[in-house]
Design a protein around this motif. Structure first.
Motif, PDB file in Angstrom:
ATOM      1  N   VAL A   1      50.172  53.289  34.592  1.00 42.74           N
ATOM      2  CA  VAL A   1      51.705  53.046  34.504  1.00 42.74           C
ATOM      3  C   VAL A   1      52.028  52.785  36.150  1.00 42.74           C
ATOM      4  O   VAL A   1      52.807  52.025  36.194  1.00 42.74           O
ATOM      5  CB  VAL A   1      52.327  53.985  33.829  1.00 42.74           C
ATOM      6  CG1 VAL A   1      53.757  53.890  34.168  1.00 42.74           C
ATOM      7  CG2 VAL A   1      51.983  53.973  32.397  1.00 42.74           C
ATOM      8  N   TYR A   2      51.770  53.886  37.189  1.00 43.24           N
ATOM      9  CA  TYR A   2      52.504  53.855  38.382  1.00 43.24           C
ATOM     10  C   TYR A   2      51.522  52.955  39.455  1.00 43.24           C
ATOM     11  O   TYR A   2      51.895  52.597  40.217  1.00 43.24           O
ATOM     12  CB  TYR A   2      52.371  55.462  38.698  1.00 43.24           C
ATOM     13  CG  TYR A   2      53.615  55.795  38.030  1.00 43.24           C
ATOM     14  CD1 TYR A   2      54.946  55.490  37.988  1.00 43.24           C
ATOM     15  CD2 TYR A   2      53.305  57.091  37.254  1.00 43.24           C
ATOM     16  CE1 TYR A   2      55.647  56.084  37.190  1.00 43.24           C
ATOM     17  CE2 TYR A   2      54.310  57.769  36.607  1.00 43.24           C
ATOM     18  CZ  TYR A   2      55.448  57.166  36.608  1.00 43.24           C
ATOM     19  OH  TYR A   2      56.492  58.006  35.807  1.00 43.24           O
ATOM     20  N   ASN A   3      50.283  52.344  39.017  1.00 41.16           N
ATOM     21  CA  ASN A   3      49.642  51.639  39.812  1.00 41.16           C
ATOM     22  C   ASN A   3      49.061  50.154  39.242  1.00 41.16           C
ATOM     23  O   ASN A   3      48.012  49.942  39.410  1.00 41.16           O
ATOM     24  CB  ASN A   3      48.418  52.263  40.174  1.00 41.16           C
ATOM     25  CG  ASN A   3      48.677  53.682  40.980  1.00 41.16           C
ATOM     26  OD1 ASN A   3      49.274  53.643  42.140  1.00 41.16           O
ATOM     27  ND2 ASN A   3      48.555  54.644  40.436  1.00 41.16           N
ATOM     28  N   TYR A   4      50.192  49.793  38.663  1.00 41.65           N
ATOM     29  CA  TYR A   4      49.960  48.395  37.834  1.00 41.65           C
ATOM     30  C   TYR A   4      49.295  47.152  38.686  1.00 41.65           C
ATOM     31  O   TYR A   4      48.486  46.631  38.352  1.00 41.65           O
ATOM     32  CB  TYR A   4      51.373  47.992  37.227  1.00 41.65           C
ATOM     33  CG  TYR A   4      51.577  47.034  36.102  1.00 41.65           C
ATOM     34  CD1 TYR A   4      51.656  45.686  36.381  1.00 41.65           C
ATOM     35  CD2 TYR A   4      50.966  47.386  34.833  1.00 41.65           C
ATOM     36  CE1 TYR A   4      51.720  44.741  35.346  1.00 41.65           C
ATOM     37  CE2 TYR A   4      50.916  46.547  33.839  1.00 41.65           C
ATOM     38  CZ  TYR A   4      51.232  45.103  34.313  1.00 41.65           C
ATOM     39  OH  TYR A   4      51.107  44.346  33.085  1.00 41.65           O
ATOM     40  N   SER A   5      49.806  47.219  39.741  1.00 37.71           N
ATOM     41  CA  SER A   5      49.223  45.960  40.518  1.00 37.71           C
ATOM     42  C   SER A   5      48.065  46.308  41.144  1.00 37.71           C
ATOM     43  O   SER A   5      47.101  45.435  41.058  1.00 37.71           O
ATOM     44  CB  SER A   5      50.447  45.758  42.003  1.00 37.71           C
ATOM     45  OG  SER A   5      50.034  47.016  42.812  1.00 37.71           O
ATOM     46  N   LYS A   6      47.565  47.585  41.256  1.00 36.69           N
ATOM     47  CA  LYS A   6      46.307  47.768  41.713  1.00 36.69           C
ATOM     48  C   LYS A   6      45.238  47.616  40.436  1.00 36.69           C
ATOM     49  O   LYS A   6      44.237  47.110  40.519  1.00 36.69           O
ATOM     50  CB  LYS A   6      46.007  49.135  42.232  1.00 36.69           C
ATOM     51  CG  LYS A   6      44.633  49.592  42.919  1.00 36.69           C
ATOM     52  CD  LYS A   6      44.453  50.666  43.426  1.00 36.69           C
ATOM     53  CE  LYS A   6      43.341  50.946  44.324  1.00 36.69           C
ATOM     54  NZ  LYS A   6      43.296  52.338  45.078  1.00 36.69           N
ATOM     55  N   LEU A   7      45.684  48.005  39.286  1.00 40.22           N
ATOM     56  CA  LEU A   7      44.990  47.770  38.100  1.00 40.22           C
ATOM     57  C   LEU A   7      44.849  46.177  37.950  1.00 40.22           C
ATOM     58  O   LEU A   7      43.706  45.720  37.552  1.00 40.22           O
ATOM     59  CB  LEU A   7      46.031  48.370  37.006  1.00 40.22           C
ATOM     60  CG  LEU A   7      45.235  47.962  35.402  1.00 40.22           C
ATOM     61  CD1 LEU A   7      44.062  48.966  35.369  1.00 40.22           C
ATOM     62  CD2 LEU A   7      46.238  48.430  34.469  1.00 40.22           C
ATOM     63  N   HIS A   8      45.556  45.288  38.252  1.00 36.32           N
ATOM     64  CA  HIS A   8      45.423  43.997  38.143  1.00 36.32           C
ATOM     65  C   HIS A   8      44.560  43.486  39.001  1.00 36.32           C
ATOM     66  O   HIS A   8      43.801  42.476  38.750  1.00 36.32           O
ATOM     67  CB  HIS A   8      46.889  43.475  38.131  1.00 36.32           C
ATOM     68  CG  HIS A   8      47.485  43.056  36.775  1.00 36.32           C
ATOM     69  ND1 HIS A   8      47.181  42.063  35.896  1.00 36.32           N
ATOM     70  CD2 HIS A   8      48.706  43.831  36.076  1.00 36.32           C
ATOM     71  CE1 HIS A   8      47.978  42.304  34.759  1.00 36.32           C
ATOM     72  NE2 HIS A   8      48.847  43.284  35.137  1.00 36.32           N
ATOM     73  N   THR A   9      44.740  43.724  40.446  1.00 38.98           N
ATOM     74  CA  THR A   9      43.460  43.634  41.294  1.00 38.98           C
ATOM     75  C   THR A   9      42.236  43.683  40.780  1.00 38.98           C
ATOM     76  O   THR A   9      41.285  42.995  40.936  1.00 38.98           O
ATOM     77  CB  THR A   9      44.099  44.216  42.517  1.00 38.98           C
ATOM     78  OG1 THR A   9      45.396  43.813  43.040  1.00 38.98           O
ATOM     79  CG2 THR A   9      43.071  43.952  43.843  1.00 38.98           C
ATOM     80  N   ILE A  10      42.096  45.154  40.191  1.00 37.65           N
ATOM     81  CA  ILE A  10      40.655  45.588  39.747  1.00 37.65           C
ATOM     82  C   ILE A  10      40.056  44.603  38.852  1.00 37.65           C
ATOM     83  O   ILE A  10      39.147  44.026  38.720  1.00 37.65           O
ATOM     84  CB  ILE A  10      40.780  46.878  39.493  1.00 37.65           C
ATOM     85  CG1 ILE A  10      40.964  47.928  40.736  1.00 37.65           C
ATOM     86  CG2 ILE A  10      39.522  47.289  38.779  1.00 37.65           C
ATOM     87  CD1 ILE A  10      41.108  49.279  40.192  1.00 37.65           C
ATOM     88  N   LEU A  11      41.234  44.333  37.905  1.00 36.31           N
ATOM     89  CA  LEU A  11      40.660  43.319  36.757  1.00 36.31           C
ATOM     90  C   LEU A  11      40.602  42.115  37.042  1.00 36.31           C
ATOM     91  O   LEU A  11      39.716  41.433  36.611  1.00 36.31           O
ATOM     92  CB  LEU A  11      41.792  43.644  35.639  1.00 36.31           C
ATOM     93  CG  LEU A  11      41.478  42.668  34.378  1.00 36.31           C
ATOM     94  CD1 LEU A  11      40.242  43.119  33.712  1.00 36.31           C
ATOM     95  CD2 LEU A  11      42.632  42.489  33.525  1.00 36.31           C
ATOM     96  N   ASP A  12      41.271  41.538  38.045  1.00 36.58           N
ATOM     97  CA  ASP A  12      40.904  40.438  38.876  1.00 36.58           C
ATOM     98  C   ASP A  12      39.700  40.129  39.426  1.00 36.58           C
ATOM     99  O   ASP A  12      38.992  38.971  39.449  1.00 36.58           O
ATOM    100  CB  ASP A  12      42.024  39.804  39.568  1.00 36.58           C
ATOM    101  CG  ASP A  12      43.384  39.259  38.695  1.00 36.58           C
ATOM    102  OD1 ASP A  12      43.328  39.249  37.680  1.00 36.58           O
ATOM    103  OD2 ASP A  12      44.374  39.268  39.371  1.00 36.58           O
ATOM    104  N   GLU A  13      39.203  41.174  40.079  1.00 34.69           N
ATOM    105  CA  GLU A  13      37.945  41.255  40.715  1.00 34.69           C
ATOM    106  C   GLU A  13      36.856  41.086  39.696  1.00 34.69           C
ATOM    107  O   GLU A  13      35.704  40.799  40.082  1.00 34.69           O
ATOM    108  CB  GLU A  13      37.828  42.329  41.898  1.00 34.69           C
ATOM    109  CG  GLU A  13      38.665  42.252  42.704  1.00 34.69           C
ATOM    110  CD  GLU A  13      38.189  41.222  43.586  1.00 34.69           C
ATOM    111  OE1 GLU A  13      36.952  40.938  43.785  1.00 34.69           O
ATOM    112  OE2 GLU A  13      39.071  40.602  44.208  1.00 34.69           O
ATOM    113  N   ILE A  14      37.006  41.647  38.555  1.00 32.80           N
ATOM    114  CA  ILE A  14      35.877  41.720  37.566  1.00 32.80           C
ATOM    115  C   ILE A  14      35.860  40.559  36.671  1.00 32.80           C
ATOM    116  O   ILE A  14      34.999  39.804  36.425  1.00 32.80           O
ATOM    117  CB  ILE A  14      36.196  42.876  36.644  1.00 32.80           C
ATOM    118  CG1 ILE A  14      36.060  44.271  37.467  1.00 32.80           C
ATOM    119  CG2 ILE A  14      35.253  42.863  35.398  1.00 32.80           C
ATOM    120  CD1 ILE A  14      36.245  45.541  36.749  1.00 32.80           C
TER     121      ILE A  14
END
Length: 160
Positions: free
Chosen positions: A109-122
């Motif tokens: 919830v609090y690190n939404y942009s980092k979560l998207h960055t990780i997903l975009d790398e995968i």
């Protein structure tokens, strides 16, 4: 092709919903509710693979993993291997665990942009880019190194 990646809690609240085929917001919400309806009605001792023809159209399947209070769901078509998708969920979760030191719902919830960055790398554009959590973490760290200087540059540039 991967059609969607979803992370939702056990109450059905989406914590991440990324669709690689354009869907209007109302349709996305309907799809998330439908997926949760299928998942919450399944016993713990059944397969993690579900036919999703009635939700996403013909030839579509979903695979999910339930970790603590979160469901990680990948929706894909017949061109993808089911076991590879299950393994990809594992890579995604392992990467999140390494980045957040035992990931929990609040981290997402609090690190939404980092979560998207990780997903975009995968996964990018519905295609698998990387299957090594170590390589994903390296890329995310490189992006994080660039991010503060880029933010400072934009701040200085916009103030001028």
């Amino acid at each position: 092709m991967i059609k969607s990646v979803m992370v939702m809690n056990t109450q059905g609240k989406p914590r991440l919903a990324k669709f690689y085929d354009f869907q209007p917001v109302e349709k996305q919400q309907e799809l998330i509710r439908s997926v949760f309806g299928v998942l919450c009605g399944r016993a713990d001792n059944v397969s993690n693979f579900v036919e999703a023809d009635s939700i996403f159209g013909p030839g579509t399947r979903l695979v999910y993993k339930h970790f603590a209070t979160l469901y990680f769901v990948f929706v894909f078509d017949s061109s993808e291997n089911e076991l590879a998708m299950l393994d990809l969920i594992q890579v995604f979760v392992e990467t999140l665990d390494k980045c957040f030191k035992n990931v929990c719902e609040l981290d997402i919830v609090y690190n939404y942009s980092k979560l998207h960055t990780i997903l975009d790398e995968i996964i990018f554009g519905g295609q698998v880019l990387e299957t090594s959590s170590i390589e994903v973490i390296k890329a995310v760290e490189e992006i994080s190194k660039c991010s503060p200087s880029l933010s400072l540059y934009l701040f200085v540039f916009l103030r001028a």
